[in-house]
Design an enzyme around this catalytic site. Structure first.
Site, short mmCIF file in Angstrom:
data_model
loop_
_atom_site.label_atom_id
_atom_site.label_comp_id
_atom_site.label_asym_id
_atom_site.label_seq_id
_atom_site.Cartn_x
_atom_site.Cartn_y
_atom_site.Cartn_z
CG HIS A 38 -2.18 -0.93 0.76
ND1 HIS A 38 -2.23 -2.25 1.14
CD2 HIS A 38 -3.23 -0.72 -0.05
CE1 HIS A 38 -3.29 -2.80 0.60
NE2 HIS A 38 -3.93 -1.89 -0.12
CD GLU A 75 -9.94 -8.28 -2.36
OE1 GLU A 75 -8.89 -7.67 -2.62
OE2 GLU A 75 -10.77 -7.86 -1.51
CG ASP A 121 -5.44 -8.82 -1.72
OD1 ASP A 121 -4.31 -9.05 -1.23
OD2 ASP A 121 -6.19 -7.95 -1.28
CB CYS A 123 -10.48 -1.60 -8.22
SG CYS A 123 -10.80 -2.92 -7.05
C1 PEP Z 1 -6.74 -5.58 -4.72
O1 PEP Z 1 -6.53 -6.49 -3.92
O2 PEP Z 1 -6.50 -5.68 -5.92
C2 PEP Z 1 -7.28 -4.30 -4.25
C3 PEP Z 1 -7.63 -3.36 -5.11
O3 PEP Z 1 -7.38 -4.08 -2.93
P1 PEP Z 1 -6.16 -3.70 -1.97
O4 PEP Z 1 -4.99 -3.36 -2.84
O5 PEP Z 1 -6.60 -2.55 -1.15
O6 PEP Z 1 -5.96 -4.96 -1.20
MG MG Z 2 -7.36 -6.41 -1.93
#
Ligand code: PEP
Ligand code: MG
Length: 575
Positions: free
Chosen positions: A190, A432, A456, A503
């Site tokens: 992140h 995911e 994920d 996403c």
């Molecule tokens: C993902 O897992 O692709 C996602 C968009 O969520 P995060 O990156 O917040 O886990």
């Molecule tokens: Mg995720």
């Protein structure tokens, strides 16, 4: 001599500045018996005075940028002026002949223990944390070790760290922090994702940058290539300045597309959306031409606060985003805490495998009250714009049904109370977890939409931790196994007349975009800074050609490399 270090390119851009090491210093010391107690007491008093002076300076600076949050430093100064604590330490030096470090450690341990035992009192818990922080500062003066202090940075620097947590990253001041480089982490950790929304060049997973760089060393960071140059020559600097200018003019070129719709060469419209973490990111989303918000990571609302955000605070944040988007759709994801995103006040247990543990919807369904508060805030905000809600980390249909039932209950309660709620809120899920991807045909009958979370989905499908640079070679978005899963999810949605978005970071990956277009992905949601280049790329692609390309990728290719080769050949033909 110039030294080059490579890592994972995490955020585009080029920076040239001096290194600022953000590393936990070694504060270990020996327990000693002293004979000159007066000299030891004086040493202690000097350390306290230096710590207070330092805190006053930090506080003055923080007041300009942080406002009320600067009060935390007042609390620290108060701890250092507390006669009970200071008296206890001085007594231990005077009577028990302990050295200042030991006396400080033992006395502060006692106070911390006392405050922490008052478990139900968040105020006392915070005091314990203050004492811990202050102790570190005084110890650093006793030992003559420098504490890193990002809040005091007042010149352009490149941060060098072992790792940066999402909250460290949130505190970086873009005015002075020109880039960051870390030893560990992957492209989808992140802090890397946040670097992209802050538009700060970043390189993660270098393994060794903290061993190779000293405070103040001149560095060049190339976030496109993933290279750091330590002690660059003049010729390197001018070469990279040229590259930075080329990057800036490329960005200017893309900027022309800001108010355009996203259409392919043959006139097919797809939606390009932005991922955001807070309402503050709206500016970047709109400034980069987002046609929607495809992922609002609401956990940052919880992480930015010292306690659970109230329904009202949440309502205001959701309303701000919906109003700010002026009628464009907003997909809000319910809290996804856990994994690399911690929430200190929730006191989640330490886990062996946090990414496989108690996180996201699992926490929401367990801590029902927190979930209901969030849903009520969302339902109330729904009158301010087209709202879509999605649940993260759904593994089973039961989880979705349970979450949806809570949503319906809260909706009914609110309407019963006479509160206005939109009647067209779409409720979907993130795909995911491979189990949900494999069962997408069943899910598609019950949800309103899918949003594929490849960050994920890839780590779980390949069994390779997204934070671990040693297995980052397995983070393979173009592996045919991943592509087949994605295709099945999109086809399953379409069979039931539902839409499918993505996403995860893959949605803005320039090699993946042609394949995803060919698979019929309806919405691409990405870091805002990738939107315009993706719009530009899509305008050069034809859907029929990309359908053929996608079909070949999933049926004929055996490896990720073959897929990359296929896309490159196809793009060269097209452009
Ligand atoms: C993902 O897992 O692709 C996602 C968009 O969520 P995060 O990156 O917040 O886990
Ligand atoms: Mg995720």
């Amino acid at each position: 001599m110039t030294e080059r270090v490579s890592g994972i390119a995490a955020s585009d851009g080029i920076a040239v500045a001096k290194a600022y090491l953000l590393i936990e210093p070694d504060l270990s010391f020996k327990k000693e018996t002293i004979s000159d107690t007066n000299a030891e007491k004086e040493r202690f008093t000097t350390a306290i005075e230096k710590a207070i002076g330092e805190l006053q300076a930090i506080r003055a600076k923080a007041a300009e940028s942080l406002g009320e949050e600067a009060q935390v430093f007042d609390a620290h100064i108060m701890v250092l002026s507390d006669p009970e604590m200071i008296g206890t330490i001085e007594n231990a030096i005077e009577n028990d002949k302990k050295n200042a470090e030991t006396a400080l450690q033992e006395a502060t341990d006692m106070f911390i223990g006392m405050f922490e035992s008052m478990e139900d009192n968040p105020y006392m818990q915070e005091r314990a944390a203050d004492i811990r922080d202050v102790r570190k500062r005084v110890l650093s003066h006793l030992l003559g070790v420098k504490l890193p202090d990002p809040a005091s940075i007042d010149e352009e620097v490149i941060i060098v760290a072992k790792d940066l947590t999402p909250s460290d990253t949130a505190q970086l001041n873009k005015q002075y922090v020109k880039a960051f480089v870390t030893d560990i982490g992957g492209r989808t950790s992140h802090s890397a994702i946040m670097a992209r929304s802050l538009e700060i060049p970043a390189i993660v997973g270098t393994n060794s940058i903290t061993e190779k760089v000293a405070e103040g060393d001149l560095l060049i960071v190339d976030g496109m290539e993933g290279t750091v140059l330590i002690h660059p020559e003049e010729t390197d600097i001018s070469a990279y300045e040229k590259k930075a200018q080329a990057f800036a003019s490329q960005k200017e070129e893309w900027q022309r597309l800001i108010n355009e719709k996203t259409v392919t060469k043959d006139g097919v419209h797809v939606e390009l959306a932005a991922n955001i973490g807070t309402p503050k990111d709206l500016e970047g989303a709109l400034g980069n031409g987002a046609e929607a918000i495809g992922l609002y990571r609401t956990e940052f609302l919880y992480m930015d606060s010292a306690e659970l955000p109230t329904e009202e605070e949440q309502y205001n944040a959701y309303k701000e985003v919906l109003e700010g988007m002026e009628g464009k759709p907003v997909v809000v994801r319910t809290m996804d805490i856990g994994g690399d995103k911690e929430l200190p006040y929730l006191e989640l247990p330490e886990e062996m495998n946090p990414f496989l543990g108690y996180r996201a919807i699992r926490v929401s369904l367990d801590k029902d009250e927190i979930f209901r508060t969030q849903l009520r805030a969302l339902l109330r905000a729904s009158v301010h714009g087209p709202l879509r809600i999605m649940f993260p980390m759904i593994a089973t249909l039961q989880e979705f049904r349970e979450a949806k039932a809570v949503f319906e209950e809260e909706k009914e309660k609110l309407t019963g109370e006479g509160v206005k709620v939109a009647d067209d809120i779409q409720v979907g899920i993130m795909i995911e977890i491979p189990a949900a991807a494999v069962l997408a045909d069943q899910f598609a009958k019950e949800v309103d939409f899918f949003s594929i979370g490849t960050n994920d989905l890839i780590q779980y499908t390949m069994a390779a931790d997204r934070m671990n640079e040693r297995v980052s070679y397995l983070y393979q978005p173009y592996n045919p196994s991943i592509l087949r899963l994605i295709k099945f999810v999109i086809d399953s949605a379409h069979k039931e007349g539902k839409w499918a978005g993505m996403c995860g970071e893959m949605a803005g990956d320039q090699t993946a975009v042609p394949i995803l277009l060919g698979m019929g992905l309806d919405e691409f949601s990405m870091s805002a800074t990738s939107i315009l280049k993706t719009r530009s790329l899509l305008s050069e692609l034809t859907t029929d050609d990309m359908k053929e390309l996608a079909e070949k990728a999933v049926t004929e290719c055996q490896t990720a490399e073959e897929v990359v080769g296929l896309v490159e050949r196809s793009l060269n033909k097209t452009t």
